[in-house]
Scaffold this motif. Structure first.
Motif, PDB file in Angstrom:
ATOM      1  N   UNK A 197       0.345   4.277  16.423  1.00  0.00           N
ATOM      2  CA  UNK A 197      -1.090   3.957  16.408  1.00  0.00           C
ATOM      3  C   UNK A 197      -1.360   2.469  16.581  1.00  0.00           C
ATOM      4  N   UNK A 198      -0.469   1.625  16.055  1.00  0.00           N
ATOM      5  CA  UNK A 198      -0.760   0.196  15.957  1.00  0.00           C
ATOM      6  C   UNK A 198       0.071  -0.666  16.893  1.00  0.00           C
ATOM      7  N   UNK A 199       0.920  -0.052  17.728  1.00  0.00           N
ATOM      8  CA  UNK A 199       1.796  -0.836  18.584  1.00  0.00           C
ATOM      9  C   UNK A 199       1.010  -1.816  19.450  1.00  0.00           C
ATOM     10  N   UNK A 200       1.488  -3.041  19.497  1.00  0.00           N
ATOM     11  CA  UNK A 200       0.845  -4.076  20.288  1.00  0.00           C
ATOM     12  C   UNK A 200      -0.323  -4.753  19.608  1.00  0.00           C
ATOM     13  N   UNK A 201      -0.676  -4.284  18.409  1.00  0.00           N
ATOM     14  CA  UNK A 201      -1.853  -4.832  17.728  1.00  0.00           C
ATOM     15  C   UNK A 201      -1.495  -5.604  16.465  1.00  0.00           C
ATOM     16  N   UNK A 202      -0.301  -5.366  15.909  1.00  0.00           N
ATOM     17  CA  UNK A 202       0.062  -5.964  14.629  1.00  0.00           C
ATOM     18  C   UNK A 202       1.574  -5.877  14.469  1.00  0.00           C
ATOM     19  N   UNK A 203       2.148  -6.793  13.685  1.00  0.00           N
ATOM     20  CA  UNK A 203       3.574  -6.714  13.356  1.00  0.00           C
ATOM     21  C   UNK A 203       3.759  -5.671  12.258  1.00  0.00           C
ATOM     22  N   UNK A 204       4.761  -4.814  12.418  1.00  0.00           N
ATOM     23  CA  UNK A 204       4.992  -3.728  11.476  1.00  0.00           C
ATOM     24  C   UNK A 204       6.381  -3.886  10.870  1.00  0.00           C
ATOM     25  N   UNK A 205       6.438  -3.929   9.543  1.00  0.00           N
ATOM     26  CA  UNK A 205       7.699  -4.108   8.832  1.00  0.00           C
ATOM     27  C   UNK A 205       7.900  -2.949   7.870  1.00  0.00           C
ATOM     28  N   UNK A 206       9.051  -2.307   7.969  1.00  0.00           N
ATOM     29  CA  UNK A 206       9.404  -1.239   7.054  1.00  0.00           C
ATOM     30  C   UNK A 206      10.032  -1.789   5.796  1.00  0.00           C
ATOM     31  N   UNK A 207       9.769  -1.121   4.688  1.00  0.00           N
ATOM     32  CA  UNK A 207      10.344  -1.510   3.399  1.00  0.00           C
ATOM     33  C   UNK A 207      11.048  -0.298   2.815  1.00  0.00           C
ATOM     34  N   UNK A 208      12.323  -0.487   2.466  1.00  0.00           N
ATOM     35  CA  UNK A 208      13.131   0.619   1.951  1.00  0.00           C
ATOM     36  C   UNK A 208      13.891   0.207   0.699  1.00  0.00           C
ATOM     37  N   UNK A 209      14.130   1.160  -0.195  1.00  0.00           N
ATOM     38  CA  UNK A 209      15.012   0.864  -1.322  1.00  0.00           C
ATOM     39  C   UNK A 209      16.439   0.615  -0.820  1.00  0.00           C
ATOM     40  N   UNK A 210      17.147  -0.292  -1.477  1.00  0.00           N
ATOM     41  CA  UNK A 210      18.556  -0.495  -1.136  1.00  0.00           C
ATOM     42  C   UNK A 210      19.357   0.792  -1.286  1.00  0.00           C
ATOM     43  N   UNK A 211      18.891   1.681  -2.163  1.00  0.00           N
ATOM     44  CA  UNK A 211      19.608   2.932  -2.413  1.00  0.00           C
ATOM     45  C   UNK A 211      19.204   4.065  -1.479  1.00  0.00           C
ATOM     46  N   UNK A 212      18.381   3.770  -0.467  1.00  0.00           N
ATOM     47  CA  UNK A 212      17.988   4.797   0.516  1.00  0.00           C
ATOM     48  C   UNK A 212      17.622   4.126   1.837  1.00  0.00           C
ATOM     49  N   UNK A 213      18.586   3.460   2.502  1.00  0.00           N
ATOM     50  CA  UNK A 213      18.283   2.632   3.679  1.00  0.00           C
ATOM     51  C   UNK A 213      18.323   3.408   4.996  1.00  0.00           C
ATOM     52  N   UNK A 214      17.503   4.431   5.128  1.00  0.00           N
ATOM     53  CA  UNK A 214      17.599   5.306   6.304  1.00  0.00           C
ATOM     54  C   UNK A 214      17.282   4.575   7.609  1.00  0.00           C
ATOM     55  N   UNK A 215      16.161   3.862   7.653  1.00  0.00           N
ATOM     56  CA  UNK A 215      15.787   3.145   8.876  1.00  0.00           C
ATOM     57  C   UNK A 215      16.705   1.954   9.098  1.00  0.00           C
ATOM     58  N   UNK A 216      16.976   1.209   8.076  1.00  0.00           N
ATOM     59  CA  UNK A 216      17.828   0.016   8.171  1.00  0.00           C
ATOM     60  C   UNK A 216      19.188   0.374   8.770  1.00  0.00           C
ATOM     61  N   UNK A 217      19.823   1.420   8.242  1.00  0.00           N
ATOM     62  CA  UNK A 217      21.146   1.791   8.739  1.00  0.00           C
ATOM     63  C   UNK A 217      21.085   2.379  10.142  1.00  0.00           C
ATOM     64  N   UNK A 218      19.992   3.084  10.442  1.00  0.00           N
ATOM     65  CA  UNK A 218      19.846   3.643  11.790  1.00  0.00           C
ATOM     66  C   UNK A 218      19.694   2.529  12.821  1.00  0.00           C
ATOM     67  N   UNK A 219      18.921   1.506  12.493  1.00  0.00           N
ATOM     68  CA  UNK A 219      18.755   0.382  13.422  1.00  0.00           C
ATOM     69  C   UNK A 219      20.099  -0.306  13.647  1.00  0.00           C
ATOM     70  N   UNK A 220      20.868  -0.505  12.587  1.00  0.00           N
ATOM     71  CA  UNK A 220      22.182  -1.136  12.722  1.00  0.00           C
ATOM     72  C   UNK A 220      23.125  -0.299  13.579  1.00  0.00           C
ATOM     73  N   UNK A 221      23.063   1.037  13.393  1.00  0.00           N
ATOM     74  CA  UNK A 221      23.973   1.936  14.115  1.00  0.00           C
ATOM     75  C   UNK A 221      23.485   2.259  15.516  1.00  0.00           C
ATOM     76  N   UNK A 222      22.208   2.030  15.786  1.00  0.00           N
ATOM     77  CA  UNK A 222      21.639   2.391  17.085  1.00  0.00           C
ATOM     78  C   UNK A 222      21.295   3.855  17.213  1.00  0.00           C
ATOM     79  N   UNK A 223      21.308   4.578  16.100  1.00  0.00           N
ATOM     80  CA  UNK A 223      20.976   6.001  16.093  1.00  0.00           C
ATOM     81  C   UNK A 223      20.761   6.435  14.644  1.00  0.00           C
ATOM     82  N   UNK A 224      20.067   7.555  14.410  1.00  0.00           N
ATOM     83  CA  UNK A 224      19.935   8.050  13.032  1.00  0.00           C
ATOM     84  C   UNK A 224      21.296   8.421  12.459  1.00  0.00           C
ATOM     85  N   UNK A 225      21.537   7.998  11.234  1.00  0.00           N
ATOM     86  CA  UNK A 225      22.788   8.318  10.544  1.00  0.00           C
ATOM     87  C   UNK A 225      22.465   8.737   9.112  1.00  0.00           C
TER      88      UNK A 225
END
Length: 318
Positions: A197-225
Motif C-alpha cells: 500500500x505504501x511503497x514509494x511513499x514512506x520508509x518501512x522498517x520491520x521490528x521483530x523479537x530476537x526470539x522470532x526473527x522470521x523476516x530478518x533471517x529470510x532477508x539474510x538467506x535470500x528466501x523464507x527459512x
C-alpha cells in the motif's frame, strides 16, 4: 496449502488493496492516529505518530484481513476454519459472527487466556491444536479439507494482505507527512500489506523479537527459512517462517530491526505510563525499537509507530 504456500502466485498491489478497502469499509473501524511528543518518552526529535490499531474490532488489525477473506472469497457461507496464536482467530471469529457464518478456530497451548476468551466471546468453536502454531495449523488444515470448509490463513494469503494493507492506506491519509513507519512483524501479513500500500511513499522498517526473527533471517538467506520461536510475543509474532507473499514484497521494506524481550516489556510499560494504553507484547514491539535505541530517528525525521494489538489482561506487566 502449507504455511509457506500462498493462494495467489503474486502479492497484491495498491489497487488490489484499495478494492478490498471498498468491500470491507462498512465492517471495520477507521482507527485514530495521535501525535505524541518525543519528550513525553524522554527522547529528542520530532513527535511520533501513533496509529491506534488496537482499537480495531477484536483488538487488532487482523479484523481487516478476516473480513477481506470472508467477503471476497467464495465458499465462506459453508463455514470457515483458521489456525491462530489468538489474534487472527479472534478476528475470524468476530467477522464470522457478524456475517452469520460458523467459525472453527484452532489455537496452540501457548495462546493467552485473554485471546481464547475473545474467540469464545464471538461464538466460535475453539480447539486446542497442539503445542505450537504449526501444530494448530496442521490440525486445522486437515479439518478444513475433511469438511470442505474455507481456510483463512493468518498471513500468507492474498486477501489477508489486502485487508491488512488498508492500515497503510488509512494511516498515510491521516498523517501524510510521515517519513518512516515502524511495524511489528510475525508471519508478515501486516508489513507485507502495508509495503504494497505504501511503497514509494514512506520508509518501512520491520521490528521483530530476537526470539522470532522470521523476516530478518529470510532477508539474510535470500528466501523464507524456518526459525526457532520463543519469547514474550510468541503468541502474536511467533510464526516459524515469513509468508511467501510478504517475502516477495520485502524489497519495499528498508530493513528488519531486532529487539529483546526485555525491550518489549519496557515498551509496554512506557506506553502505559505515557498513553495509559495496555498493549500486548506484539503490539508494543514497534515502539521498543525506538526506546531501546535499536532505531534512532534522524533529526527532524517524522516517525509513525503502529500499536497493533491489545488483547491482554495485563496492566501489571510481570
Amino acid at each position: 496449502m502449507t504455511t509457506t504456500e500462498a493462494v495467489a502466485s503474486a502479492p497484491p498491489d495498491r489497487n488490489a488493496i484499495r478494492a478490498a478497502e471498498a468491500v470491507i469499509r462498512p465492517h471495520i473501524r477507521r482507527t485514530p492516529v495521535v501525535e505524541v511528543a518525543a519528550a513525553d518518552f524522554g527522547l529528542d526529535g520530532a513527535p511520533f505518530s501513533f496509529k491506534l490499531e488496537f482499537m480495531q474490532h477484536s483488538g487488532t488489525f487482523k479484523a481487516r484481513g478476516a473480513f477481506a477473506n470472508l467477503l471476497i472469497r467464495p465458499g465462506a457461507a459453508r463455514g470457515v476454519v483458521a489456525a491462530s496464536g489468538g489474534n487472527h482467530g479472534a478476528a475470524v471469529a468476530y467477522a464470522a459472527h457478524k456475517l452469520g457464518i460458523k467459525a472453527h478456530i484452532y489455537v496452540p497451548r501457548i495462546s493467552s487466556q485473554a485471546k481464547i476468551n475473545r474467540i469464545l466471546q464471538y461464538g466460535a468453536e475453539i480447539v486446542i491444536g497442539g503445542d505450537t502454531y504449526i501444530d494448530a495449523y496442521n490440525a486445522s488444515h486437515a479439518f478444513a479439507a475433511e469438511n470442505d470448509l474455507l481456510e483463512v490463513h493468518a498471513y500468507d494469503m492474498f486477501e489477508t494482505l489486502c485487508g491488512q494493507g488498508t492500515v497503510g492506506l488509512e494511516w498515510l491519509e491521516q498523517a501524510p507527512g510521515l517519513d518512516t513507519l515502524l511495524v511489528a512483524v510475525g508471519g508478515g501479513g501486516l508489513i507485507g500489506g502495508i509495503a504494497a500500500a505504501a511503497t514509494g511513499r514512506v520508509r518501512l522498517i520491520g521490528v521483530e523479537p530476537e526470539n522470532a526473527p522470521t523476516l530478518h533471517n529470510a532477508i539474510e538467506a535470500g528466501r523464507p527459512v524456518d526459525v526457532p520461536v520463543s519469547g514474550v510475543a510468541a503468541d502474536s509474532l511467533g510464526a516459524r517462517r515469513i509468508g511467501s507473499l510478504s517475502f516477495a514484497l520485502s524489497g519495499f521494506i528498508d530493513r528488519s530491526v531486532l529487539v529483546t524481550d526485555q525491550a518489549i516489556v519496557a515498551a509496554q510499560k512506557a506506553i502505559w505510563d505515557v498513553l495509559r494504553v495496555a498493549v500486548e507484547p506484539g503490539g508494543a514491539a514497534a515502539m521498543a525499537t525506538v526506546l531501546s535505541g535499536r532505531y534512532v530517528p534522524a533529526p527532524g525525521e517524522k516517525v509513525g509507530v503502529l500499536l497493533c494489538g491489545a488483547n491482554t489482561t495485563a496492566v501489571k506487566f510481570d
